[in-house]
Scaffold this active site. Structure first.
Site, PDB file in Angstrom:
ATOM      1  N   LYS A 136       0.766  -1.130  -0.172  1.00  0.00           N
ATOM      2  CA  LYS A 136       0.036  -0.050  -0.009  1.00  0.00           C
ATOM      3  C   LYS A 136       0.718   1.410   0.073  1.00  0.00           C
ATOM      4  CE  LYS A 136      -2.207  -1.080   3.841  1.00  0.00           C
ATOM      5  NZ  LYS A 136      -1.476  -2.299   4.088  1.00  0.00           N
ATOM      6  N   ARG A 176      -9.106   0.816   9.675  1.00  0.00           N
ATOM      7  CA  ARG A 176      -8.613  -0.518  10.032  1.00  0.00           C
ATOM      8  C   ARG A 176      -9.592  -1.574  10.608  1.00  0.00           C
ATOM      9  NH1 ARG A 176      -2.959   0.225   9.337  1.00  0.00           N
ATOM     10  NH2 ARG A 176      -1.727  -1.427  10.389  1.00  0.00           N
ATOM     11  N   ARG A 190      11.730  -6.278   4.946  1.00  0.00           N
ATOM     12  CA  ARG A 190      11.326  -4.840   4.258  1.00  0.00           C
ATOM     13  C   ARG A 190      12.723  -3.956   5.071  1.00  0.00           C
ATOM     14  NH1 ARG A 190       5.314  -2.766   4.662  1.00  0.00           N
ATOM     15  NH2 ARG A 190       5.724  -2.954   7.067  1.00  0.00           N
ATOM     16  N   ARG A 234       0.250  -8.614  13.613  1.00  0.00           N
ATOM     17  CA  ARG A 234      -0.480  -7.791  12.744  1.00  0.00           C
ATOM     18  C   ARG A 234      -1.420  -8.531  11.660  1.00  0.00           C
ATOM     19  NH1 ARG A 234       4.818  -4.998  10.651  1.00  0.00           N
ATOM     20  NH2 ARG A 234       3.270  -3.752   9.394  1.00  0.00           N
ATOM     21  N   ARG A 289      11.726  -1.685  10.431  1.00  0.00           N
ATOM     22  CA  ARG A 289      10.860  -1.081  11.295  1.00  0.00           C
ATOM     23  C   ARG A 289      10.991  -2.024  12.564  1.00  0.00           C
ATOM     24  NH1 ARG A 289       5.083   0.060   8.110  1.00  0.00           N
ATOM     25  NH2 ARG A 289       4.402  -1.037  10.114  1.00  0.00           N
TER      26      ARG A 289
HETATM   27  P1  AMP Z   1       1.116   0.525   9.390  1.00  0.00           P
HETATM   28  O1  AMP Z   1       2.416   1.491   9.014  1.00  0.00           O
HETATM   29  O2  AMP Z   1      -0.134   0.988   8.704  1.00  0.00           O
HETATM   30  O3  AMP Z   1       1.339  -0.891   9.193  1.00  0.00           O
HETATM   31  O4  AMP Z   1       0.588   0.642  10.941  1.00  0.00           O
HETATM   32  C1  AMP Z   1       1.733   0.102  11.851  1.00  0.00           C
HETATM   33  C2  AMP Z   1       0.862   0.073  13.321  1.00  0.00           C
HETATM   34  O5  AMP Z   1       0.335   1.437  13.543  1.00  0.00           O
HETATM   35  C3  AMP Z   1      -0.307  -0.800  13.123  1.00  0.00           C
HETATM   36  O6  AMP Z   1       0.406  -2.118  13.500  1.00  0.00           O
HETATM   37  C4  AMP Z   1      -1.176  -0.191  14.417  1.00  0.00           C
HETATM   38  O7  AMP Z   1      -0.698  -0.321  15.670  1.00  0.00           O
HETATM   39  C5  AMP Z   1      -0.977   1.262  14.159  1.00  0.00           C
HETATM   40  N1  AMP Z   1      -1.986   1.830  13.374  1.00  0.00           N
HETATM   41  C6  AMP Z   1      -1.786   2.160  12.041  1.00  0.00           C
HETATM   42  N2  AMP Z   1      -2.982   2.910  11.475  1.00  0.00           N
HETATM   43  C7  AMP Z   1      -3.962   2.381  12.542  1.00  0.00           C
HETATM   44  C8  AMP Z   1      -5.290   2.724  12.341  1.00  0.00           C
HETATM   45  N3  AMP Z   1      -6.057   2.923  11.559  1.00  0.00           N
HETATM   46  N4  AMP Z   1      -5.820   1.956  13.642  1.00  0.00           N
HETATM   47  C9  AMP Z   1      -5.272   1.535  14.674  1.00  0.00           C
HETATM   48  N5  AMP Z   1      -3.699   1.506  14.594  1.00  0.00           N
HETATM   49  C10 AMP Z   1      -3.338   1.820  13.664  1.00  0.00           C
END
Ligand code: AMP
Length: 213
Positions: free
Chosen positions: A13, A88, A127, A171, A160
């Site tokens: 994404k 989410r 990654r 996740r 990360r």
């Molecule tokens: P991402 O970079 O989108 O993979 O997000 C990394 C982490 O941030 C996730 O595993 C969640 O802990 C938190 N996170 C990101 N976006 C959301 C969201 N919309 N709602 C809740 N937690 C989020």
């Protein structure tokens, strides 16, 4: 044009969003990036989010909804935006619908980037991201020319914190249980545009542009 990019962690994404910014001139709004920035700055919100991010679970809805509501009202969103990593779960999607109703806005397309779960663990744990310019690499599928050095700006590549195997498993479970139901949610609104997320990044980009019309 207002778009949601939907897909499991590791679907690509973020990578595709960066290309779509150039193509459509609309900003990427990544709640994950916003939370990581808050954490780096050491704000109370960032510190509150850290424990959830480290566990690979979702931070409370109220936190991310507030962030998005503020962000989509900034001037650069006037022509549209791309939501990446938000909503989410169904409750966030309902809050988003209510928020957009108040702002007299709507989501036009939900691009569902589809990748079999068997591929995701290897994609995520390999990654690497450039600290300086944010470019993404993969130690196996898209390795940098020099180990741990960005091809584009020579910045340092890092992994990360939440791309380790234990957090990634959590996740992926959260995605299956909480985020995947959004496909049905937006299918009912006739907004889902499915794209096969396996293959060459340029071809996948082409498929996304095609479904956006
Ligand atoms: P991402 O970079 O989108 O993979 O997000 C990394 C982490 O941030 C996730 O595993 C969640 O802990 C938190 N996170 C990101 N976006 C959301 C969201 N919309 N709602 C809740 N937690 C989020």
């Amino acid at each position: 044009m207002n778009i949601i990019l939907l897909g499991p962690p590791g679907a690509g994404k973020g990578t595709q969003a960066k290309r779509l910014i150039d193509r459509y001139g609309i900003p990427q709004i990544s709640t994950g990036d916003m939370l990581r920035a808050a954490l780096k700055e050491g704000t109370p919100l960032g510190l509150e989010a850290k424990k959830f991010m480290d566990q690979g679970t979702l931070v409370p809805d109220s936190v991310v909804i507030g962030l998005v509501k503020e962000r989509i009202q900034k001037p650069d969103c006037a022509k549209g935006y791309m939501l990446d990593g938000f909503p989410r779960n169904v409750s966030q999607a309902e809050s988003l619908d209510a928020m957009l109703g108040e702002l007299k806005q709507r989501i036009d397309h939900v691009v569902s980037i589809e990748v079999p779960s068997s591929e995701l663990l290897a994609r995520l744990t390999g990654r690497r991201t450039c600290r300086a310019c944010g470019a993404g690499f993969h130690i196996k599928f898209d390795p940098p020319k020099k180990d741990a050095v960005c091809d584009k700006c020579e910045g340092e590549l890092y992994q990360r914190d939440d791309d380790n195997e234990a957090t990634v498993s959590s996740r992926l479970q959260v995605y299956e249980g909480q985020t995947k139901p959004l496909i049905d949610y937006y299918e009912k609104q006739d907004k889902i545009r499915r794209v096969d997320g396996v293959g060459d990044m340029n071809e996948i980009f082409g498929l996304i542009v095609k479904v956006l019309g």
